[in-house]
Scaffold this motif. Sequence first.
Motif, PDB file in Angstrom:
ATOM      1  N   LEU A  82       0.913  -1.302   0.039  1.00 51.37           N
ATOM      2  CA  LEU A  82      -0.089   0.133   0.213  1.00 51.37           C
ATOM      3  C   LEU A  82       0.860   1.165   0.077  1.00 51.37           C
ATOM      4  CD1 LEU A  82      -2.590  -1.128   2.579  1.00 51.37           C
ATOM      5  CD2 LEU A  82      -2.859  -0.998   0.019  1.00 51.37           C
ATOM      6  N   ASN A  83       2.133   1.183   0.323  1.00 49.16           N
ATOM      7  CA  ASN A  83       2.985   2.395   0.368  1.00 49.16           C
ATOM      8  C   ASN A  83       4.363   1.896   0.229  1.00 49.16           C
ATOM      9  OD1 ASN A  83       3.841   1.582   2.604  1.00 49.16           O
ATOM     10  ND2 ASN A  83       2.524   2.903   3.888  1.00 49.16           N
TER      11      ASN A  83
ATOM     12  N   GLN B  44       6.934   1.748   1.888  1.00 49.33           N
ATOM     13  CA  GLN B  44       7.586   1.005   3.009  1.00 49.33           C
ATOM     14  C   GLN B  44       7.147  -0.435   2.822  1.00 49.33           C
ATOM     15  OE1 GLN B  44       6.402   3.655   6.355  1.00 49.33           O
ATOM     16  NE2 GLN B  44       8.135   3.184   7.228  1.00 49.33           N
ATOM     17  N   LEU B  45       5.789  -0.703   2.655  1.00 51.05           N
ATOM     18  CA  LEU B  45       5.298  -1.895   2.683  1.00 51.05           C
ATOM     19  C   LEU B  45       5.712  -2.626   1.631  1.00 51.05           C
ATOM     20  CD1 LEU B  45       1.707  -0.951   3.978  1.00 51.05           C
ATOM     21  CD2 LEU B  45       3.121  -2.556   4.866  1.00 51.05           C
TER      22      LEU B  45
ATOM     23  N   ILE C 110       9.235  -4.154   2.204  1.00 54.26           N
ATOM     24  CA  ILE C 110       8.913  -5.195   3.185  1.00 54.26           C
ATOM     25  C   ILE C 110       8.496  -6.477   2.537  1.00 54.26           C
ATOM     26  CG2 ILE C 110       7.485  -6.259   4.939  1.00 54.26           C
ATOM     27  CD1 ILE C 110       7.618  -3.514   6.537  1.00 54.26           C
ATOM     28  N   LYS C 111       7.594  -6.287   1.404  1.00 52.61           N
ATOM     29  CA  LYS C 111       6.862  -7.551   0.619  1.00 52.61           C
ATOM     30  C   LYS C 111       8.264  -8.020  -0.226  1.00 52.61           C
ATOM     31  CE  LYS C 111       3.324  -8.850   0.505  1.00 52.61           C
ATOM     32  NZ  LYS C 111       3.005  -9.956   1.212  1.00 52.61           N
TER      33      LYS C 111
END
Lengths: 79, 409
Positions: free
Chosen positions: A64-65, A67-68, A71-72
């Motif tokens: 969704l952004n 940072q995410l 992480i993914k």
Amino acid sequence: MPKIEDKIREIMALVFEVPLADIQEDSSPDDIHAWDSIGTINLLTALEEEFNVEFEEEDVLEMLNFQLIKIKIEEKLEA
Amino acid sequence: MVVRYLTKQYLKAISMNYSEIYIGQKAEVIHQITAEDIQKFADLTGDDNRLHVDASFAKQTAFKKQVAHGMLGASFISTVIGTKLPGDGALWFSQSLEFLLPVRIGDTITIIAEVLKKNDREESIELSTVIFNQNKQKVTTGNAKVKIVAIEESQATAAQKVSQEDKIALVVGASGGIGIESTKQLLAANFKVIAHYNTHKEELQALKQSLEEPERLMLVQGDLTLTKGVEQLLNSIKRYASALDAMIYTSSPTVPNIEFQQLDWKDFQKQIQLHVEIPFLLTQQLEETLAARNAGVVFITTQSIEQPFSKLTHYTVAKSALLGLTKSLAHDLAAKKIRVNAVSPSIADTDLNADLPQKVKLLTAAKTPLKRLAAPEDIAQAIVFLADSTKSGFITGETIRINGGQVMW
């Protein structure tokens, strides 16, 4: 080798046609004009090619952004 | 789970007038002696006799194991006299002592004071002071003489209890993220605050020292998972305030994520104890104290009641019961003009959630219309609003959601 997040930042700037400095930790479709549904597909394709990974539908729901997304991709590369 | 029954005597003020004391009246304190107690006592007094502090030295003596300082056990006589019989204002002027048996690490001592004699002319009392160990053996015995310092009622109100003009709030669990922020905001809103904590005193102590009038913040300790801890808290409240304008309950056990098949009923019990049982007990025991000032009571529920978080069945069930308690109490206590409300936050950035994976926090923030997690400040502002009867005097049985727009209907 450049850090993963630098690469992601580069790709996002290219796909969304914005200056590199505009891609912040919390950048999301809310503040990047070109990040609409088509922009999302373009971004995912570019990321899949660059990192040689494949995203499932449930992955996309969590990206969704900035940072995410980071992480993914780290999760995908570790797997 | 054992529902505790606290005797109504806790509703009575702790300091007594001479006339209220009767021969045969008893009070007790129970304490378990730890190695840390002995070390602290040695540090304080400088008595580091190796019989007390050195296990290997003690082994070479007839005692075989470390012995607690006799005066350490005897110090608790001071606790009984100073806090219970007769309590605040006790002037202890004589004490005889005989140490009969050694007290060791791990022993649980019961210190009992009993009124033997009253001297009407000088308003003093004589008490027997006896200490037993867990095997009912007398370890220390002696007699105390105590004068009861007379306090005029008007002075008593001014000096010991909060005057009628002061608003006073109780914050239970004040050392947690939401608790400490609520305490700060209540102080800023001109409340005096009785702040309860269990293990983490440091931040509250620092806050107290930073105040212009440190006496506006009173710190009280108590482990609310133990009957003794609840009684201790209630006793302390009685000593500090005869009436409360607000009670805010924020205590929580740790909240681990547990898969459904791994859940044990004990996991539920732990949550229910601190989220339902203790809020119920405190409200029941403090009903008159709260009624005296048309108080506002505030509980913390959770967004998970409306939109369950994964692997938190035990927590969500307990918090749902707390919502039931909130509404029932709001209804039943309305007759006493006590208002009962709740705030329902989403995941907050506090110590309680320190173990939550970063990804979960980021995802939650990204999915929240206002794009961040709840901050303790956000939650405390709503708490203080609901606690303050001058601001929310016609609101009861209500829940304020503090979730950045995640649930709205």
